[in-house]
Scaffold this motif. Structure first.
Motif, PDB file in Angstrom:
ATOM      1  N   UNK A 109      12.947  28.178   2.656  1.00  0.00           N
ATOM      2  CA  UNK A 109      13.722  28.836   1.611  1.00  0.00           C
ATOM      3  C   UNK A 109      15.066  29.249   2.186  1.00  0.00           C
ATOM      4  N   UNK A 110      16.128  29.075   1.410  1.00  0.00           N
ATOM      5  CA  UNK A 110      17.457  29.431   1.905  1.00  0.00           C
ATOM      6  C   UNK A 110      18.376  29.786   0.740  1.00  0.00           C
ATOM      7  N   UNK A 111      19.458  30.485   1.098  1.00  0.00           N
ATOM      8  CA  UNK A 111      20.426  30.983   0.116  1.00  0.00           C
ATOM      9  C   UNK A 111      21.746  30.255   0.293  1.00  0.00           C
ATOM     10  N   UNK A 112      22.431  30.005  -0.830  1.00  0.00           N
ATOM     11  CA  UNK A 112      23.714  29.311  -0.794  1.00  0.00           C
ATOM     12  C   UNK A 112      24.705  30.074  -1.669  1.00  0.00           C
ATOM     13  N   UNK A 113      25.780  30.640  -1.106  1.00  0.00           N
ATOM     14  CA  UNK A 113      26.741  31.404  -1.915  1.00  0.00           C
ATOM     15  C   UNK A 113      27.504  30.506  -2.874  1.00  0.00           C
ATOM     16  N   UNK A 114      28.085  31.123  -3.918  1.00  0.00           N
ATOM     17  CA  UNK A 114      28.843  30.334  -4.880  1.00  0.00           C
ATOM     18  C   UNK A 114      29.432  31.195  -5.980  1.00  0.00           C
ATOM     19  N   UNK A 115      29.798  30.560  -7.083  1.00  0.00           N
ATOM     20  CA  UNK A 115      30.439  31.240  -8.203  1.00  0.00           C
ATOM     21  C   UNK A 115      29.379  31.801  -9.157  1.00  0.00           C
ATOM     22  N   UNK A 116      29.861  32.367 -10.291  1.00  0.00           N
ATOM     23  CA  UNK A 116      28.966  32.935 -11.290  1.00  0.00           C
ATOM     24  C   UNK A 116      29.384  32.445 -12.678  1.00  0.00           C
ATOM     25  N   UNK A 117      29.399  31.126 -12.848  1.00  0.00           N
ATOM     26  CA  UNK A 117      29.723  30.524 -14.137  1.00  0.00           C
ATOM     27  C   UNK A 117      28.539  30.683 -15.089  1.00  0.00           C
TER      28      UNK A 117
END
Length: 215
Positions: A109-117
């Motif tokens: 399991x892992x997290x990936x940052x990004x936008x909030x569209x």
């Protein structure tokens, strides 16, 4: 009604604040407003029991909501092969606890940052913040479940860790305040059981029939 523990601060906070401020200011509208906000949060963070169908070949929905994507893609983060991608959009009225689509093991399991569209848009999956759950079914079939943050959702919460064994319909995480969950499954033998626009329930609604693989 059972409330998920992740929501308890949101449930008790507005009511307590409204009661205190309303008491000292003698304003009943603040008291009632706080209570209404608490009730709304209690409804949002509800966590009902779910019961999966008794068929090990069924891949069940990891989320409540509406089917907004069904397409064939090349999944390269875990499956490394052609796969069906099925996207489920959760609005603020849906249950937001996400569940394991099969019985198996959390490989990674892992997290990936990004936008909030807005999460129901096609570009949301590519650009928004995400959390991945790589799962291996008991017969070795790989699946990938992806929590996609949305316009209101700013936090994905995992309930499982790498190496955990999970049962179909077991709680694996949640997204706070409306978003999307996508699932990827190998395309070669999969039979998709849903269509665009269908409403599904986490832990209960079959999405795909994937034959059991002999080891």
């Amino acid at each position: 009604m059972v409330i998920n523990k992740e929501g308890l601060p949101y449930v008790f906070g507005p009511g307590l604040l409204g009661a205190v401020v309303g008491h000292f200011t003698k304003r009943k509208d603040l008291l009632y407003g706080g209570l209404l906000a608490s009730l709304a949060c209690a409804w949002f963070f509800r966590d009902p029991d779910r019961y999966p169908p008794f068929d090990r070949e069924l891949v069940i929905s990891p989320a409540d909501g509406r089917i907004v994507a069904i397409k064939k893609v090349k999944e390269e983060k875990f499956l490394e092969q052609e796969a069906y991608q099925i996207g489920i959009f959760m609005n603020v009225f849906d249950v937001h606890v996400n569940r394991a689509p099969v019985t198996g093991r959390i490989v990674k399991t892992w997290h990936e940052p990004g936008k909030f569209l807005p999460a129901d848009k096609d570009e949301a999956f590519e650009q928004n913040e995400k959390r991945y759950f790589a799962i291996e079914r008991l017969d070795g079939t790989p699946l990938l479940v992806v929590q996609v943050a949305g316009l209101l959702a700013r936090r994905t919460v995992p309930f499982v860790r790498e190496g955990d064994e999970v049962l179909a319909s077991e709680r694996i995480g949640m997204i706070k305040f409306g978003s999307r969950v996508d699932i990827f499954i190998p395309e070669d033998k999969a039979r998709v059981l849903v269509n665009m626009g269908h409403k599904v329930r986490a832990g209960e609604s079959p999405l795909v029939l994937y034959p059991w693989q002999k080891k």
